[in-house]
Design an enzyme around this catalytic site. Structure first.
Site, PDB file in Angstrom:
ATOM      1  CG  ASP A   9      -1.766   1.186   1.374  1.00 12.10           C
ATOM      2  OD1 ASP A   9      -2.395   1.576   0.373  1.00 12.10           O
ATOM      3  OD2 ASP A   9      -1.817   1.761   2.476  1.00 12.10           O
ATOM      4  CG  LEU A  10       1.662   5.685  -1.807  1.00 13.14           C
ATOM      5  CD1 LEU A  10       3.135   5.335  -2.017  1.00 13.14           C
ATOM      6  CD2 LEU A  10       1.120   6.463  -2.996  1.00 13.14           C
ATOM      7  CG  ASP A  11      -1.709   7.673   0.766  1.00 19.47           C
ATOM      8  OD1 ASP A  11      -1.056   8.716   0.836  1.00 19.47           O
ATOM      9  OD2 ASP A  11      -2.318   7.312  -0.259  1.00 19.47           O
ATOM     10  CB  THR A 106      -2.235   3.292  -3.743  1.00 20.83           C
ATOM     11  OG1 THR A 106      -2.906   4.323  -3.020  1.00 20.83           O
ATOM     12  CG2 THR A 106      -2.065   3.737  -5.190  1.00 20.83           C
ATOM     13  CB  SER A 107      -7.519   3.031  -2.207  1.00 24.17           C
ATOM     14  OG  SER A 107      -7.629   1.706  -1.753  1.00 24.17           O
TER      15      SER A 107
END
Length: 219
Positions: A9-11, A106-107
């Site tokens: 994931d990113l954030d 990522t979303s």
């Protein structure tokens, strides 16, 4: 267990973007008479458009899309304070040195995700999955299944690294081992993850001649 790839994931996982997220969504909530707490308790780990549909239930899709574009522009332009999570750069550099495949899943949308990735000065992944690539966002397993597929791997041979409850469920439902980074203590299925860490600094990989790697976390 032995694995062949990483799905990040990113954030909140590779990038600390929380101040920017709070600023943007709090402003959006204020525009709609919603408290920051109400908005922020729902949105994490989910595609922004899904969160907007939740809060704007009953409104037209045209109105929702207009709000999405307003929010996307704000989030893409505001990268103040965005930085890499401790240990993120070292871990990604290690994966590149060992030639271990990795992807970002990522979303976030392309403008927002790429702006934050750039602000954190992280290396570019082989595969970068964003909201534009998926039909069903986290907690559905589709994002991580797609990330693994794009790497040419089975999700069961991948390690998912996540911070949000929706993402943790997505990774587990995809059949991956999950490393939870600073996840809320009340996250569903937290007992099913492989490791729980507060940063990426203690995460270590050891590659074998077969191309597989083992995962460990230093105490």
């Amino acid at each position: 267990m032995k694995y062949r790839g990483f799905l990040f994931d990113l954030d909140g996982t590779l990038v600390d973007s929380l101040p920017a997220v709070i600023r943007a969504w709090s402003l959006w909530g204020e525009r709609h008479g919603l408290s920051a707490d109400e908005v922020l308790s729902y949105i994490h780990g989910k595609p922004a458009i899904n969160s907007l549909r939740h809060f704007m239930a009953g409104q037209s899709e045209e109105a929702i899309q207009a709000e999405f574009l307003w929010l996307e522009r704000l989030e893409a332009e505001d990268t103040q304070g965005v930085k890499a999570i401790p240990g993120a750069l070292a871990l990604l550099d290690t994966l590149n040195e060992l030639q271990i495949p990795w992807a970002i899943v990522t979303s976030g949308s392309i403008p927002v995700a790429h702006a934050r990735h750039k602000a954190a000065n992280l290396p570019m992944p082989e595969v970068f999955i964003t909201a534009e690539n998926i039909k069903h966002g986290k907690p559905n397993p589709e994002p991580y299944l797609l990330g693994a597929e794009r790497l040419g791997l089975s999700a069961t041979h991948c390690v998912v690294v996540e911070d949000a409850p929706a993402g943790i469920i997505s990774g587990l439902e995809a059949g991956s081992a999950v490393v939870a980074v600073n996840a809320p203590a009340d996250s569903p299925r937290l007992n099913d993850v492989a490791f729980r860490v507060t940063t990426l600094e203690p995460v270590k990989v050891t590659k074998e001649s077969s191309g597989e790697f083992t995962l460990s976390v230093n105490a």
